[in-house]
Scaffold this motif. Structure first.
Motif, short mmCIF file in Angstrom:
data_model
loop_
_atom_site.label_atom_id
_atom_site.label_comp_id
_atom_site.label_asym_id
_atom_site.label_seq_id
_atom_site.Cartn_x
_atom_site.Cartn_y
_atom_site.Cartn_z
N GLN A 67 -33.21 1.13 2.76
CA GLN A 67 -31.86 0.76 2.34
C GLN A 67 -31.89 -0.55 1.57
O GLN A 67 -31.27 -0.69 0.53
CB GLN A 67 -30.94 0.62 3.57
CG GLN A 67 -30.85 1.88 4.42
CD GLN A 67 -30.25 3.05 3.68
OE1 GLN A 67 -29.33 2.88 2.87
NE2 GLN A 67 -30.75 4.25 3.94
N SER A 68 -32.64 -1.50 2.12
CA SER A 68 -32.78 -2.83 1.52
C SER A 68 -33.98 -3.51 2.17
O SER A 68 -34.69 -2.88 2.96
CB SER A 68 -31.51 -3.66 1.76
OG SER A 68 -31.38 -3.96 3.14
N ILE A 69 -34.19 -4.77 1.86
CA ILE A 69 -35.28 -5.52 2.48
C ILE A 69 -35.15 -5.52 4.00
O ILE A 69 -36.15 -5.62 4.73
CB ILE A 69 -35.33 -6.97 1.93
CG1 ILE A 69 -36.59 -7.70 2.41
CG2 ILE A 69 -34.08 -7.73 2.30
CD1 ILE A 69 -37.88 -7.13 1.91
N LEU B 66 -38.88 -14.18 2.21
CA LEU B 66 -38.16 -12.96 2.59
C LEU B 66 -37.40 -13.22 3.88
O LEU B 66 -37.99 -13.52 4.91
CB LEU B 66 -39.15 -11.80 2.77
CG LEU B 66 -39.97 -11.44 1.53
CD1 LEU B 66 -41.01 -10.37 1.88
CD2 LEU B 66 -39.07 -10.95 0.40
N ASP B 67 -36.09 -13.08 3.81
CA ASP B 67 -35.23 -13.39 4.95
C ASP B 67 -35.10 -12.17 5.87
O ASP B 67 -34.04 -11.55 5.98
CB ASP B 67 -33.86 -13.85 4.45
CG ASP B 67 -32.99 -14.38 5.59
OD1 ASP B 67 -33.55 -14.74 6.63
OD2 ASP B 67 -31.75 -14.40 5.42
N VAL B 68 -36.21 -11.82 6.50
CA VAL B 68 -36.21 -10.69 7.42
C VAL B 68 -37.35 -10.92 8.43
O VAL B 68 -38.42 -11.40 8.08
CB VAL B 68 -36.41 -9.35 6.67
CG1 VAL B 68 -37.69 -9.35 5.87
CG2 VAL B 68 -36.36 -8.18 7.61
N SER B 69 -37.09 -10.58 9.68
CA SER B 69 -38.09 -10.75 10.74
C SER B 69 -39.03 -9.55 10.76
O SER B 69 -38.59 -8.40 10.91
CB SER B 69 -37.39 -10.91 12.09
OG SER B 69 -38.33 -11.01 13.13
N MET B 70 -40.34 -9.82 10.61
CA MET B 70 -41.34 -8.75 10.56
C MET B 70 -42.50 -9.08 11.50
O MET B 70 -42.72 -10.24 11.83
CB MET B 70 -41.89 -8.61 9.12
CG MET B 70 -40.85 -8.29 8.07
SD MET B 70 -41.50 -8.48 6.38
CE MET B 70 -41.47 -10.29 6.20
N ILE C 221 -39.17 -6.26 -4.30
CA ILE C 221 -38.43 -7.05 -3.31
C ILE C 221 -38.34 -8.54 -3.65
O ILE C 221 -37.55 -9.26 -3.05
CB ILE C 221 -39.06 -6.91 -1.91
CG1 ILE C 221 -40.52 -7.34 -1.93
CG2 ILE C 221 -38.94 -5.47 -1.41
CD1 ILE C 221 -41.17 -7.38 -0.56
N LEU C 222 -39.14 -9.01 -4.62
CA LEU C 222 -39.16 -10.45 -4.88
C LEU C 222 -39.53 -10.72 -6.33
O LEU C 222 -40.51 -10.17 -6.84
CB LEU C 222 -40.17 -11.12 -3.94
CG LEU C 222 -40.23 -12.64 -3.91
CD1 LEU C 222 -38.92 -13.23 -3.39
CD2 LEU C 222 -41.39 -13.13 -3.04
N PHE C 223 -38.75 -11.58 -6.99
CA PHE C 223 -39.02 -12.00 -8.37
C PHE C 223 -39.14 -13.52 -8.38
O PHE C 223 -38.16 -14.22 -8.09
CB PHE C 223 -37.89 -11.56 -9.30
CG PHE C 223 -37.70 -10.08 -9.41
CD1 PHE C 223 -38.22 -9.37 -10.49
CD2 PHE C 223 -37.02 -9.37 -8.42
CE1 PHE C 223 -38.04 -7.99 -10.59
CE2 PHE C 223 -36.85 -7.99 -8.50
CZ PHE C 223 -37.36 -7.30 -9.59
N LYS C 224 -40.32 -14.03 -8.70
CA LYS C 224 -40.51 -15.48 -8.69
C LYS C 224 -41.50 -15.90 -9.77
O LYS C 224 -42.49 -15.21 -10.02
CB LYS C 224 -41.04 -15.97 -7.33
CG LYS C 224 -39.98 -16.02 -6.23
CD LYS C 224 -40.55 -16.61 -4.96
CE LYS C 224 -40.78 -18.10 -5.08
NZ LYS C 224 -39.54 -18.87 -5.23
N ASN C 225 -41.23 -17.07 -10.37
CA ASN C 225 -42.20 -17.64 -11.28
C ASN C 225 -43.43 -18.11 -10.52
O ASN C 225 -43.33 -18.57 -9.38
CB ASN C 225 -41.60 -18.84 -12.02
CG ASN C 225 -40.65 -18.43 -13.13
OD1 ASN C 225 -40.69 -17.30 -13.61
ND2 ASN C 225 -39.78 -19.33 -13.53
#
Length: 258
Positions: free
Chosen positions: A128-130, A150-154, A203-207
């Motif tokens: 559904q999402s991250i 990433l703001d999710v507990s894994m 899930i992530l876009f960063k320089n």
């Protein structure tokens, strides 16, 4: 003149000559070290090949060699590369997020726009999402700190390399694997992975940046990076390099900020 005295003079002359030669050699070594950029990096396909080829290596040569600076590199695992630059045993590592800026020098100009993705078996995660990764066993290569972004507990599993990652994924020992989208696609292509079994989600876009040691050399190299990138952009050399390696879309995304 007494023969012994003559030999003393000759011996003293040799001594002076040796000192002079030693001094010159020392100066040459110091000059060589000063004008050499020592890079440590993992071997990344098309970016930092073990034979010295790749996008990153070619870019660094394009930046520094016209300034009289030679490039030396050593292939090392990511975590060790980070430690070597932190301990000032190497000048730089490539393809880094900005982390611990008090311990390193980072240029203002990025070296790459990184897109990270999660790959997982279609039947194992209903995406559904991250947040779909909540409490899942998620692996990434040791030293990659995705949990900071990433703001999710894994349940985090640290991995040796992408080969181990795909093996554990296939055996259902991990639920998902996170890596650079570029690296994921290269591995999939090289190993003819059946994507009918898997899903990839960005899930992530960063320089990403070149990370330099906290030394006078590191500061100088970071400054040169910032001076040269706009020049290479203006002359068209930077665009040509991205096109050569098939990364036109990445160049367009980055060039808007140069």
């Amino acid at each position: 003149m007494h023969p012994i005295f003559i030999w003393q003079i000759i011996a003293f002359s040799f001594c002076l000559s040796g000192l002079s030669t030693s001094s010159l050699a020392s100066t040459d070594v110091q000059k060589s070290e000063k004008d050499t950029l020592f890079i440590v990096t993992p071997a990344w396909k098309t970016f930092t090949e073990e034979n010295g080829e790749g996008f990153y290596f070619e870019l660094m040569k394009m930046i520094y060699e016209p300034m009289g600076i030679s490039i030396r590199f050593q292939i090392t695992p990511w975590a060790r590369s980070v430690a070597m630059v932190k301990l000032k045993k190497a000048d730089a590592l490539l393809g880094s997020y900005i982390e611990n800026p008090d311990q390193y020098y980072f240029p203002k100009e990025p070296i790459w726009l990184d897109i990270s993705a999660a790959v997982f078996k279609r039947n194992n995660i209903s995406w559904q999402s991250i947040d779909s990764l909540h409490d899942k066993k998620v692996g990434w290569i040791r030293g990659y700190n995705y949990d900071k972004y990433l703001d999710v507990s894994m349940q985090i599993i640290k991995l040796i390399d992408n080969k181990q990652a795909w093996t554990l994924l296939e055996l259902n020992r991990i639920d998902a694997y996170i890596d650079s989208l570029t690296d994921l696609r290269l591995y999939i292509e090289e190993h003819t992975i059946d994507l009918a079994k898997y899903e990839l989600k960005n899930i992530l876009f960063k320089n990403m940046y070149a990370r330099f040691a906290k030394t006078d050399k590191g500061k100088k190299f970071a400054d040169i990076f910032d001076q040269r990138i706009p020049v290479l952009h203006k002359t068209g050399q930077l665009k040509e390099l991205y096109l050569k390696w098939g990364y036109e879309a990445y160049y367009q995304a980055l060039s808007n900020n140069i």
